[in-house]
Design an enzyme around this catalytic site. Structure first.
Site, PDB file in Angstrom:
ATOM      1  N   ASN A 107       1.017  -1.201  -0.172  1.00  0.00           N
ATOM      2  CA  ASN A 107       0.082  -0.019   0.004  1.00  0.00           C
ATOM      3  C   ASN A 107       0.925   1.284   0.026  1.00  0.00           C
ATOM      4  O   ASN A 107       1.954   1.085   0.600  1.00  0.00           O
ATOM      5  CB  ASN A 107      -0.869  -0.053   1.287  1.00  0.00           C
ATOM      6  N   HIS A 109       0.975   5.266   1.122  1.00  0.00           N
ATOM      7  CA  HIS A 109       0.344   6.166   2.256  1.00  0.00           C
ATOM      8  C   HIS A 109       0.872   7.404   2.101  1.00  0.00           C
ATOM      9  O   HIS A 109       2.288   7.614   2.280  1.00  0.00           O
ATOM     10  CB  HIS A 109       0.450   5.345   3.510  1.00  0.00           C
ATOM     11  N   SER A 136       4.837   6.896   2.384  1.00  0.00           N
ATOM     12  CA  SER A 136       5.528   5.660   2.813  1.00  0.00           C
ATOM     13  C   SER A 136       4.997   4.597   1.882  1.00  0.00           C
ATOM     14  O   SER A 136       3.800   4.592   1.506  1.00  0.00           O
ATOM     15  CB  SER A 136       5.022   5.243   4.474  1.00  0.00           C
ATOM     16  N   ASP A 145      -2.549   0.692   7.905  1.00  0.00           N
ATOM     17  CA  ASP A 145      -1.461   1.605   7.692  1.00  0.00           C
ATOM     18  C   ASP A 145      -0.348   1.254   8.746  1.00  0.00           C
ATOM     19  O   ASP A 145       0.694   1.958   8.869  1.00  0.00           O
ATOM     20  CB  ASP A 145      -1.697   3.216   8.048  1.00  0.00           C
TER      21      ASP A 145
END
Ligand code: GRF
Length: 200
Positions: A107, A109, A136, A145
């Site tokens: 992912n 972020h 990130s 997260d």
């Protein structure tokens, strides 16, 4: 390696990944599927333009999150997906999917994690008045997260920057960083050891 990109909205990160695939390749990785939980996502237009297959799975069809994840998992298996790239995907995945693809879901972020988790990373950092924020990329675990961090890049908040200036800088950074991380993953360079990601 077959890659699926998960989206919910604009898809500018998806675009950056597709552009890099076309320009220089993704170390042999290929985006063959775009999954969206939102039928109105502009990212779906981008996928069609690039000739990439799309799957829209609407959460309203399912009574519990696990069923949604089960439907997603089936499509991923049918397509022999080796890497799931979350790019603005606004839905929380359950362990049903995370377990099946552990270490294979990443992912991006828009903050320097663990600061400013959640859906408004850029605005929250801006409102806090930080001088440095950033981007990130991390592996996805059950903690929102919170998975092992693969790469981070700092972005300075200029004294005269408004929120739009900051968003622009963050997005430019994302679009550069994400394809690079994808290439590292596909090349087998990323290893998780004691919650740390080692790049070799
Ligand atoms: C990006 O800022 C990403 O960091 C966050 O959601 C945004 C998605 O933007 N997770 P886009 O759909 O790729 O344009």
């Amino acid at each position: 390696m077959n890659i699926a990109v998960f989206v919910s909205g604009s898809g500018s990160n998806l675009q950056a990944i597709l552009d890099e695939e076309k320009r220089a390749g993704l170390a042999g990785g290929k985006v063959i599927l775009v999954v969206s939980d939102n039928p109105g996502a502009y990212a779906l237009e981008r996928s069609k333009k690039a000739g990439v297959k799309t799957a829209v799975i609407e959460p309203s069809r399912f009574s519990v999150r696990e069923e949604f994840d089960e439907a997603v998992k089936e499509i991923l298996e049918e397509n022999d997906i080796g890497l799931i790239v979350l790019a603005g995907f606004m839905r929380i995945l359950t362990s049903r999917l995370i377990d099946a693809y552990r270490g294979k879901i990443i992912n991006i972020h828009p903050s320097l994690l663990p600061a400013f988790k959640g859906a408004h990373g850029i605005r929250d950092a801006f409102d806090h008045g930080v001088k440095v924020t950033g981007v990130s990329v991390h592996f996805v675990t059950e903690e929102l997260d919170g998975g092992p961090i693969i790469a981070q890049e700092a972005v300075r908040v200029g004294e005269k920057d408004n929120i739009e200036d900051l968003e622009k800088k963050i997005h430019e950074t994302e679009h550069r960083l994400y394809p690079e991380v994808i290439k590292d993953f596909v090349s087998g360079k990323l290893k998780i050891e004691n919650n740390r990601v080692i790049r070799n």
